[in-house]
Design an enzyme around this catalytic site. Structure first.
Site, PDB file in Angstrom:
ATOM      1  N   SER A 108       0.824  -1.214   0.000  1.00  0.00           N
ATOM      2  CA  SER A 108       0.000   0.000   0.000  1.00  0.00           C
ATOM      3  C   SER A 108       0.856   1.261   0.000  1.00  0.00           C
ATOM      4  O   SER A 108       1.964   1.269   0.571  1.00  0.00           O
ATOM      5  CB  SER A 108      -0.869  -0.010   1.258  1.00  0.00           C
ATOM      6  OG  SER A 108      -1.478   1.237   1.437  1.00  0.00           O
ATOM      7  N   TYR A 137      -2.298   0.454   9.904  1.00  0.00           N
ATOM      8  CA  TYR A 137      -2.481  -0.330   8.674  1.00  0.00           C
ATOM      9  C   TYR A 137      -1.206  -0.279   7.828  1.00  0.00           C
ATOM     10  O   TYR A 137      -0.655  -1.314   7.432  1.00  0.00           O
ATOM     11  CB  TYR A 137      -3.688   0.221   7.902  1.00  0.00           C
ATOM     12  CG  TYR A 137      -3.781  -0.292   6.503  1.00  0.00           C
ATOM     13  CD1 TYR A 137      -4.092  -1.624   6.259  1.00  0.00           C
ATOM     14  CD2 TYR A 137      -3.545   0.551   5.406  1.00  0.00           C
ATOM     15  CE1 TYR A 137      -4.164  -2.108   4.957  1.00  0.00           C
ATOM     16  CE2 TYR A 137      -3.620   0.080   4.118  1.00  0.00           C
ATOM     17  CZ  TYR A 137      -3.928  -1.239   3.895  1.00  0.00           C
ATOM     18  OH  TYR A 137      -3.987  -1.716   2.609  1.00  0.00           O
ATOM     19  N   LYS A 183       1.609  -3.225   6.788  1.00  0.00           N
ATOM     20  CA  LYS A 183       1.998  -3.531   5.398  1.00  0.00           C
ATOM     21  C   LYS A 183       3.516  -3.443   5.234  1.00  0.00           C
ATOM     22  O   LYS A 183       4.126  -4.260   4.545  1.00  0.00           O
ATOM     23  CB  LYS A 183       1.290  -2.573   4.422  1.00  0.00           C
ATOM     24  CG  LYS A 183      -0.193  -2.855   4.259  1.00  0.00           C
ATOM     25  CD  LYS A 183      -0.448  -4.067   3.365  1.00  0.00           C
ATOM     26  CE  LYS A 183      -1.893  -4.500   3.378  1.00  0.00           C
ATOM     27  NZ  LYS A 183      -2.214  -5.570   2.436  1.00  0.00           N
TER      28      LYS A 183
END
Ligand code: UDP
Length: 332
Positions: free
Chosen positions: A118, A142, A146
């Site tokens: 991402s 998040y 990643k």
């Protein structure tokens, strides 16, 4: 033709990638726990195993039954806001799940993996467009998970020889041109589906999160890239690895920034009427501008996005939302 295991193949980008892989003649096996994925999003000709990637016996079983040549790994939680209030849930599934996956791949001698990463790995960018070599300082859990997963691939590759590509997506959007599959998150947090839900009346309005950013019109600017273009990039990354390509990280975006207001205006043209809009305060953790340089993916993988116009992207999304105002729910 190679046999590919798609983890999270019932999710948004996963399901579109399965369609693309099958169109190109790959044999596809899907594993999904259907927690956020949808059974109706699974390609009718793909084999689905329902289970969790944190379950080592489940993964070992698939690798023993199927002769898998490569994995495409989408199985992860992806709500930025939730990742901040429940970070350990994200570490347990995203990082923990990837650790179990890699252990199983090493034990079962599965040599290659394409990983769904991402733009959130970068955090607040120092310059635009963002290059893969730019600093990675995530501003949310998040993105942190990643990045941790990317690093897990790197070290596992060094020790055990597994080859990987990490694909850092910018703002995934749009839907399959057939109208059969599209975006359906619950809760929905992304701009384009929310704008189109406000357009079709399943939501009262679209709240614009901040109009005081230092951008062309005060609203945040993002790089919107069509989900089928992302799916194509996974196919290219798989072919690259299967042909002996080395570990690498690639940005995937259109390289053009659209503001929130521009997206709403374009959506109004596509749907043919005004969309109720409410000015709201900034959302915590939103960088002002995120735009990718995807030159590396173009040069090394031969990737070229086909949906460059925001209007065409919105048209495919609108076709999906108009036909499925309640997402996949109505198909159940
Ligand atoms: N956004 C907004 N209202 C919404 C959802 C999103 O104004 O209801 C804005 C958000 O602040 C960001 C952009 O739209 O600037 C894209 O947000 P999204 O959640 O789709 O993707 P992100 O860039 O956070 O990955």
């Amino acid at each position: 033709m190679s046999k590919i295991l798609v983890l999270g193949g019932a999710g948004y980008i996963g399901s579109h990638t399965v369609y693309e892989l099958m169109d190109e003649g790959f044999e596809v096996v899907i594993a999904d726990n259907l927690e956020t994925g949808h059974r109706c999003a699974v390609h009718p000709d793909a084999k689905l195993y329902v289970g969790d990637i944190r379950d080592r016996a489940f993964l070992d079983g698939i690798f023993k039954i199927e002769k898998i040549d490569a994995v495409v790994h989408f199985a992860a939680y992806s709500l930025v806001g939730e990742s901040m209030t429940d970070p350990l849930k994200y570490y347990a599934n995203n990082v923990g799940g990837t650790q179990v996956l890699l252990s199983s791949m090493v034990a079962n001698r599965v040599p290659k993996v394409v990983f769904s990463s991402s733009a959130a790995t970068y955090g607040e960018p120092e310059r635009i467009p963002i290059l893969e070599s730019d600093p990675t300082e995530p501003t949310n859990t998040y993105g942190g998970t990643k990045l941790a997963m990317e690093q897990m691939f790197k070290w596992t590759s060094l020790a055990h020889g597994i080859k990987y590509t990490s694909l850092r997506y910018f703002n995934a959007c749009g839907a399959h041109p057939s109208g059969h599959i599209g975006e359906d998150h619950n809760p929905e947090t992304h701009l384009i589906p929310i704008v189109l839900q406000a357009a079709n009346g399943t939501r009262a309005d679209i709240k614009v999160f901040g109009t005081d950013y230092k951008t062309k019109d005060g609203t945040c600017v993002r790089d919107y890239v069509h989900v089928c273009d992302l799916a194509q990039a996974h196919v290219k990354a798989l072919r690259y690895l299967l042909a002996g390509g080395e570990n690498d990280v690639f940005n995937l975006g259109n390289g053009v920034g659209f503001s929130v207001n521009e997206v709403i205006k374009a959506a109004e043209e596509v749907v043919g009427h005004e969309i109720p809009t409410v000015i709201s305060s900034r959302r915590a953790g939103d960088p002002a501008v995120l735009v990718a340089s995807s030159d590396k993916a173009k040069t090394v993988l031969g990737w070229e996005p086909h949906y460059e116009s925001i209007y065409t992207i919105l048209e495919t999304a609108w076709k999906w939302h108009r036909a499925h105002p309640n997402g996949f729910d109505e198909d159940r």
